[in-house]
Write an enzyme that holds these catalytic residues in place. Sequence first.
Site, short mmCIF file in Angstrom:
data_model
loop_
_atom_site.label_atom_id
_atom_site.label_comp_id
_atom_site.label_asym_id
_atom_site.label_seq_id
_atom_site.Cartn_x
_atom_site.Cartn_y
_atom_site.Cartn_z
N THR A 36 0.77 -1.30 0.01
CA THR A 36 -0.11 -0.08 0.00
C THR A 36 1.01 1.05 0.09
O THR A 36 0.53 2.23 -0.44
CB THR A 36 -0.94 -0.11 1.10
OG1 THR A 36 -1.72 -1.15 1.19
CG2 THR A 36 -1.97 1.18 1.22
N TYR A 65 5.58 -12.81 2.31
CA TYR A 65 4.42 -12.43 1.33
C TYR A 65 4.19 -13.72 0.12
O TYR A 65 4.88 -13.55 -0.58
CB TYR A 65 4.61 -11.49 0.90
CG TYR A 65 3.31 -10.64 0.47
CD1 TYR A 65 2.17 -11.16 0.57
CD2 TYR A 65 2.99 -9.25 0.17
CE1 TYR A 65 0.88 -10.59 0.33
CE2 TYR A 65 2.05 -8.57 -0.17
CZ TYR A 65 1.08 -9.18 0.03
OH TYR A 65 -0.37 -8.47 -0.35
N LYS A 95 2.10 -14.41 5.03
CA LYS A 95 0.97 -13.46 4.60
C LYS A 95 0.60 -13.97 3.26
O LYS A 95 1.27 -14.03 2.24
CB LYS A 95 1.35 -11.96 4.41
CG LYS A 95 0.25 -10.93 3.99
CD LYS A 95 0.84 -9.60 3.79
CE LYS A 95 -0.27 -8.46 3.58
NZ LYS A 95 -0.05 -7.14 3.25
#
Length: 290
Positions: free
Chosen positions: A46, A131, A156
């Site tokens: 983000t 991730y 994640k």
Amino acid sequence: MNLSGVLFFPVTPFDAGGALAEEVLAEHVRRGMEHGPGGVFAACGTGEFSALSESEHARAVRVATEVVAGRVPVFAGAGGPLGAALNQARAARQAGADGLLLMPPYLAQGPGHGFEAYVRAVAEVLPVIIYQRGSVVLEPEAAVALAGLPGVIGLKDGVGDIDRMQRIVLAVRESYPDFLFFNGLPTAELTMPAYRGLGVELYSSAVFAFAPEIALAYLNGEERLLTEFYAPLVRLRGKVPGYPISLVKAGVRLRGLDVGAVRPPLVEVSGEHLEELEALIKTGLERVAS
């Protein structure tokens, strides 16, 4: 590591000339901290990780750690080419970050033991949450091997394969019961009912960056937000590639903080879609207040 509640993924503000706006970033993180996030993930997806230079990345992480001041864990994005990932990891350590969200390596793909070596090298610098997305899609056996590496503390998931994740969670927790799992899908709140069924309680909240009141209301059980806010937001998000970031940054601007534009190849939210976003935020806030 103690992570709980809503995890805050700040945007990275840029000024009118396109440079990193450190004071605005500090204010953005400060405002988020007022709502009690369980952790702050700076210069991650983000935060336009892929658009930041190494020096910008280091400065952004330092700003975040200084504002947070040890109140909750701070993680920094790292990844891409191994040399860059190590530089990012070392700079994050110097800035006082507690760990790293490790993005997939850039382009080159090797066998499983090659990826293990990549992860091991970065995890020697700071604790790592891997991730799973893009080129990194794990089988349960590979996830167990990675979970056993020193310094690897979590995974994640940005893939959304529920069957795969259930098998990974079961396999890893058999040997490492304290290993952390995160729902990392865009607008993760919409899929949290499914992930909770897998035993995954942690998730990244992009909404917290621009509407923490809504994110916290959902966390506290306001499930009507799924149909009245989150599902429409996901429909809007799917209209243009890159909107998972562009919409968040636009949302922060709509809430009164000028964090500037996104960097190419991302594009700005169109006027029509900006009106839709503004209306959705209004609806969500009204639901929270009712």
